[in-house]
Write a protein that holds these residues in place. Sequence first.
Motif, PDB file in Angstrom:
ATOM      1  N   THR A 100       1.919  -2.665   5.634  1.00 25.32           N
ATOM      2  CA  THR A 100       1.548  -1.604   4.754  1.00 25.32           C
ATOM      3  C   THR A 100       1.196  -1.956   3.247  1.00 25.32           C
ATOM      4  OG1 THR A 100       3.100  -0.096   5.670  1.00 25.32           O
ATOM      5  CG2 THR A 100       2.501   0.416   3.611  1.00 25.32           C
ATOM      6  N   SER A 101       1.863  -3.258   2.964  1.00 27.97           N
ATOM      7  CA  SER A 101       1.489  -3.890   1.574  1.00 27.97           C
ATOM      8  C   SER A 101       0.047  -4.598   1.888  1.00 27.97           C
ATOM      9  CB  SER A 101       2.633  -4.761   1.390  1.00 27.97           C
ATOM     10  OG  SER A 101       3.674  -4.221   1.361  1.00 27.97           O
ATOM     11  N   PHE A 118      -2.489  -1.840   1.658  1.00 25.93           N
ATOM     12  CA  PHE A 118      -2.442  -1.376   0.207  1.00 25.93           C
ATOM     13  C   PHE A 118      -3.082  -2.155  -0.648  1.00 25.93           C
ATOM     14  CE2 PHE A 118      -0.651  -1.149  -3.984  1.00 25.93           C
ATOM     15  CZ  PHE A 118      -1.073   0.259  -4.367  1.00 25.93           C
ATOM     16  N   ALA A 152       6.396  -3.992   9.311  1.00 27.40           N
ATOM     17  CA  ALA A 152       5.598  -2.513   9.075  1.00 27.40           C
ATOM     18  C   ALA A 152       5.541  -2.571   7.494  1.00 27.40           C
ATOM     19  CB  ALA A 152       6.524  -1.317   9.503  1.00 27.40           C
ATOM     20  N   ILE A 153       6.407  -2.993   6.679  1.00 25.13           N
ATOM     21  CA  ILE A 153       6.410  -3.110   5.292  1.00 25.13           C
ATOM     22  C   ILE A 153       5.056  -4.296   5.038  1.00 25.13           C
ATOM     23  CG2 ILE A 153       7.628  -3.768   3.035  1.00 25.13           C
ATOM     24  CD1 ILE A 153       9.983  -2.903   4.516  1.00 25.13           C
TER      25      ILE A 153
END
Length: 511
Positions: free
Chosen positions: A16-17, A20, A12-13
């Motif tokens: 997201t990165s 972004f 998930a991180i």
Amino acid sequence: MKLSIRTKFFAAICATSFVFVSILAALNLFFYDDYYLFERQKELADIYRRVDGMYDGNINSIVDDLIELENNAGVRLSIMSADLKSRYDSTLAQLTPEIGFSIFGGTYYRVNREQWGELAESTRQIHEVLANADTEELQNRKYTYVTTKSKEKEDKGFLCLVGQVHGGTEYLIARMPFTFMAQNSTFNSFFLMIASIFTLLICLLVGYLISRQFTRPLIQIGDVADSMARLDFSKKYEGNSKDEIGELGRSINLLSEHLEAAIGELQRSNNQLAEEIREKEKIDAMRREFIVNASHELKTPIALIQGYAEGLRLGVADNAEDRAYYCETIADEAGRMNTLVMQMLRLSKLELGRESPDLTELEVNELFTEAVRKTEVLWSAKGQQIELEPTKVRVVSDENLLSQVVMNYLTNAVRYAPDGGRILLYAAQEPDGGVTLAVWNEGEALAEEELQKIWEKFYRTDKARSRESGGSGIGLSIVKAIAETLHASCGAENRDGGIAFWFRIPPPADG
């Protein structure tokens, strides 16, 4: 494939990165040029306002400021009069005058072919800008923007600003080359791409560390829960965080303790219930065995009593001597029945654990002496020799139960020893502090399998002889039950032309 929460959190991180960084790249790709153009227009507007604020019609007084602005902003500046005569041009400002006292106004310059081409191109661009300027916007806002292209190179153009200065009597033309802007944009895009890659890598590393740190207590709580599911309550959550995860871990620990206590209590209750069931089954089995054995053992004396009583009723005994014999037989059998029933009841109480030992310190010599005195009628009638080995051994035990053991051993020895045979009573102190009591009688040896069976209830080595001698078959069974009650041990062995029965009492618990 099962994914752990750590993997999901890290994924998930990462997602997201990536999103972004992708958004930043998309914004740069689709909007950066427009934004950069807007910022350059603002910069040209700022230059116009500065020049308009400091220009009062005297070019010579602001030449240095104009050159500084050109160098700092990377622009070319020109000031034209209303009749399109050049008051200032950045290309001319870089040349050295041939003669004269000022840069402008009739000054001659020595130029080469390349410089002449630049001056011609600059003049053409200025006239093109002034020709293409939005006159209405220029009148309303005092300045306007115009884009031009080089006549020689199609890709070499300028972003230009045309503005009124010196009260609207002259014009400032500020030109910024698109090649300079494109170069800056390219450098910026390349730097942003490199920065995005490094940012993504750093985000992945930080995401991994965060996911590891964040999911460690969750994984630990999961391990504790798995252990609880296997009824293993030894694992505990060891985190000390004050957040919701810490509260969850402490709640899991509390639940584990309560479950362990509840299951332990349930297990103890189940064990107690199972023990009670076993005890009930044991009592029922003993009750059935008691009834069967009592029925079997009482059958013969009851038959004798019934037979002799029937003989008396029918007058079979026709004289006083016979009638006395019949009555004596009935009385003997009744006494035998009473003794048998009492022994069976005593044995049942011992096996059920209803005898609570009353431990006192006893003199073994006194126990032996009392037993010999009580059985004197029996052994003297058979002419047997009783030998009592003097001893000063003392023992801590229950006096009544231990006296019962000595009496049963001694009466058994009197019963099976031959007429005129020897009987020996002795005791010994063991190295560990225990005491062994023994009764030896002269007589025939028993087979090894017989030595094990004689402790069973109603077992007789010679049934006919045992009945004739008055044995009930449960005396040694009572001794075995007493041994279990006193946590002692008992046994028999062939020794020195006879049989020795021993009873070993363990040392006291306190040493």
